[in-house]
Scaffold this active site. Structure first.
Site, PDB file in Angstrom:
ATOM      1  N   GLU A  11       9.411   7.629 -17.051  1.00 44.10           N
ATOM      2  CA  GLU A  11       8.014   8.081 -17.181  1.00 44.10           C
ATOM      3  C   GLU A  11       7.453   7.713 -18.559  1.00 44.10           C
ATOM      4  O   GLU A  11       6.286   7.330 -18.692  1.00 44.10           O
ATOM      5  CB  GLU A  11       7.929   9.590 -16.965  1.00 44.10           C
ATOM      6  CG  GLU A  11       8.237   9.966 -15.523  1.00 44.10           C
ATOM      7  CD  GLU A  11       8.336  11.479 -15.337  1.00 44.10           C
ATOM      8  OE1 GLU A  11       7.475  12.036 -14.658  1.00 44.10           O
ATOM      9  OE2 GLU A  11       9.268  12.093 -15.887  1.00 44.10           O
ATOM     10  N   HIS A  47       0.842  -1.219   0.000  1.00 41.04           N
ATOM     11  CA  HIS A  47       0.000   0.000   0.000  1.00 41.04           C
ATOM     12  C   HIS A  47       0.869   1.258   0.000  1.00 41.04           C
ATOM     13  O   HIS A  47       0.448   2.298   0.486  1.00 41.04           O
ATOM     14  CB  HIS A  47      -0.943   0.054   1.213  1.00 41.04           C
ATOM     15  CG  HIS A  47      -1.683  -1.209   1.467  1.00 41.04           C
ATOM     16  ND1 HIS A  47      -2.946  -1.455   0.979  1.00 41.04           N
ATOM     17  CD2 HIS A  47      -1.318  -2.333   2.144  1.00 41.04           C
ATOM     18  CE1 HIS A  47      -3.337  -2.657   1.352  1.00 41.04           C
ATOM     19  NE2 HIS A  47      -2.358  -3.217   2.054  1.00 41.04           N
ATOM     20  N   SER A  89      15.134  20.354 -16.480  1.00 44.18           N
ATOM     21  CA  SER A  89      13.962  21.222 -16.620  1.00 44.18           C
ATOM     22  C   SER A  89      14.392  22.531 -17.259  1.00 44.18           C
ATOM     23  O   SER A  89      15.486  23.038 -16.986  1.00 44.18           O
ATOM     24  CB  SER A  89      13.363  21.480 -15.242  1.00 44.18           C
ATOM     25  OG  SER A  89      12.604  22.657 -15.252  1.00 44.18           O
ATOM     26  N   LYS A  92      16.699  20.597 -11.325  1.00 44.15           N
ATOM     27  CA  LYS A  92      16.035  19.323 -11.607  1.00 44.15           C
ATOM     28  C   LYS A  92      16.881  18.298 -12.353  1.00 44.15           C
ATOM     29  O   LYS A  92      17.667  18.627 -13.231  1.00 44.15           O
ATOM     30  CB  LYS A  92      14.761  19.574 -12.425  1.00 44.15           C
ATOM     31  CG  LYS A  92      13.685  20.274 -11.665  1.00 44.15           C
ATOM     32  CD  LYS A  92      13.111  19.385 -10.587  1.00 44.15           C
ATOM     33  CE  LYS A  92      11.724  19.044 -10.793  1.00 44.15           C
ATOM     34  NZ  LYS A  92      11.007  18.234 -11.394  1.00 44.15           N
TER      35      LYS A  92
END
Ligand code: ARG
Length: 461
Positions: A291, A157, A278, A284
């Protein structure tokens, strides 16, 4: 304008709009190699069976071999005005060898020809995909072996659960990927039936030898029903279903790595060469590759839905709708291959943040089940043991204390069975070592699994 394979029955030329709308050359040109290989076997058979003069068969084979070379070397000039890859090759062959080329399409229809082309294409692509999956498994295994004693907090979870060996977690990926391989291998068995000779849908009155073509092209057997031979597209649905499941697996592995590479987790570092930045936030370092891998499930699953909708309710035998099976098929194959290819490389560019991970193992909540099992071994019932440890964890949380800081007397307050020796099991190494069940995270058992997969995966390469 390329010559039509069926033009003479028509009293008029088709409109340019019709030609453009019905043409598939823009995408089925990638089947060129398989179309030629199929034609080579077919021509050989026609000659051998004396359906066409052996001189003509020889000419056809010679011409096709030149075209095959051109396709392989990239010299082949596709004709954007051709109706499809079959017409394109037929026309080029005619240009090369003259009227003997007219005999190639004897006892054949584009309906069985396209089924053959796609099956040949899929057999070859499936092999590539299986190889890629094996390489990915090997990359994962290498990482697992290099970190075989690293323990991480396991999650359920997405909440901290129990300690597990990192290698055990990584082997879970390999189990899933190996199921993907077995699904694909299984799919090939069902696909491995040679359809040529079905012709349009009913077979032929000419004395063809289908078995010869089958052997020539390396198929396991023959399709036994000519209508099914041109009607069936199950193999496309199956491969897309298999690739969808594979994509789901890859997305879950990608998600683990995305989480693990966050500042909050800080389990791994992904090399700069496999990250992106970024345009606005200078600090970043983003896991965009992962992704995109995660996102590709939508694409592949969309391709599967596409084919299922395409095939639903089609009248049995060939229908032109089926031409539209190719773009989603090719898209899913390309997506699977490019995703696997980059994942293999990415796995070789991950470093474990061992110290950061180790610092997370001092959370004694990770050992609560071990304490429950300690009590069970001392004769306490499971339910009671769960209650005892539950109250202990609650009190520690309320008071901001660790279980290991409780005095002997404090321990005894929870249960007379809780001796000072319980503190010896409040560490990650003992936690994983205590797991004895087959398939569990015990280091000796996991080592055996690592050895098993090393043998299995290396044997396959
Ligand atoms: N381009 C067609 C396809 O991909 C080939 C078969 C066409 N057959 C026909 N009779 N029009 O399915």
């Amino acid at each position: 304008m390329a010559k039509k394979l069926w033009g003479s029955r028509f009293s008029k030329k088709t409109s340019a709009l019709t030609d453009r709308f019905t043409s598939s050359i823009a995408f089925d040109q990638r089947l060129a190699k398989y179309d030629i290989l199929g034609s080579l076997a077919h021509a050989k058979m026609l000659g051998k069976q004396k359906i066409i003069p052996s001189q003509d068969a020889k000419k056809i084979i010679k011409g096709l071999n030149v075209l095959l070379k051109d396709v392989i070397s990239g010299k082949f000039k596709f004709d954007p005005t051709a109706e499809d890859i079959h017409s394109n090759i037929q026309e080029l062959l005619t240009k090369k060898i003259g009227s003997a080329a007219d005999k190639l399409h004897t006892a054949r229809s584009r309906n069985d020809q396209i089924a053959l082309d796609v099956k040949l294409y899929l057999k070859s692509e499936a092999k590539d995909i299986l190889d890629f999956i094996t390489q990915l498994e090997q990359s994962i295994l290498k990482f697992a072996k290099a970190n075989s004693r690293v323990i991480i907090p396991g999650y359920t979870h997405l909440q901290v659960a129990q300690c597990v060996l990192l290698s055990h977690h990584l082997l879970a990926y390999i189990e899933a990927l190996d199921r993907d391989k077995s699904r694909i291998t299984d799919m090939i068995k069902r696909l491995d039936l040679m359809p040529l000779g079905s012709c349009a849908l009913s077979g032929t009155g000419l004395p063809i030898d289908r078995s010869l073509v089958q052997r020539e092209l390396g198929f396991a057997s023959l399709t036994a029903n000519s209508i099914d031979g041109v009607s069936d597209r199950d193999y496309i649905i199956e491969v897309l279903a298999d690739l969808s499941i594979l994509a789901v697996h890859l997305s879950r592995v990608a998600e683990d790595l995305i989480l693990w590479s966050t500042k909050e987790f800080n389990f791994i570092d992904i090399d700069f060469s496999f990250c992106t930045g970024s345009s606005i936030m200078p600090h970043k370092k983003n896991p965009d590759i992962l992704e995109l891998i995660r996102g590709s499930v939508g694409r592949v699953q969309g391709d599967l839905s596409n084919i299922i909708m395409l095939m639903k309710g089609l009248p049995t035998s060939y229908n032109r709708d089926m031409q539209l099976d190719k773009p989603p098929l090719f898209d899913a194959i390309d997506t699977a291959k490019s995703t696997l290819e980059i994942f293999i490389a990415l796995f070789q560019n991950i470093v474990m943040e061992r110290q950061a991970v180790a610092s997370r193992l001092s959370d004694e909540a990770l050992f609560s089940v071990d304490v429950v099992e300690y009590l069970i071994k001392k004769g306490v019932s499971y339910r009671q043991a769960h209650d005892i440890v539950g109250s202990m964890v609650k009190e520690c949380l309320d008071k901001g204390k660790r279980i290991s800081e409780l005095s002997d007397a404090q321990l005894k307050r929870f249960s007379p069975k809780l001796g000072p020796d319980v503190k010896q099991i409040l560490n990650a190494w003992s936690s994983v070592s205590l797991k004895k069940s087959y398939g569990g995270t015990n280091p000796k058992l996991v080592d055996k699994q690592l050895a098993f997969w090393s043998r299995k995966l290396n044997a396959r390469v």
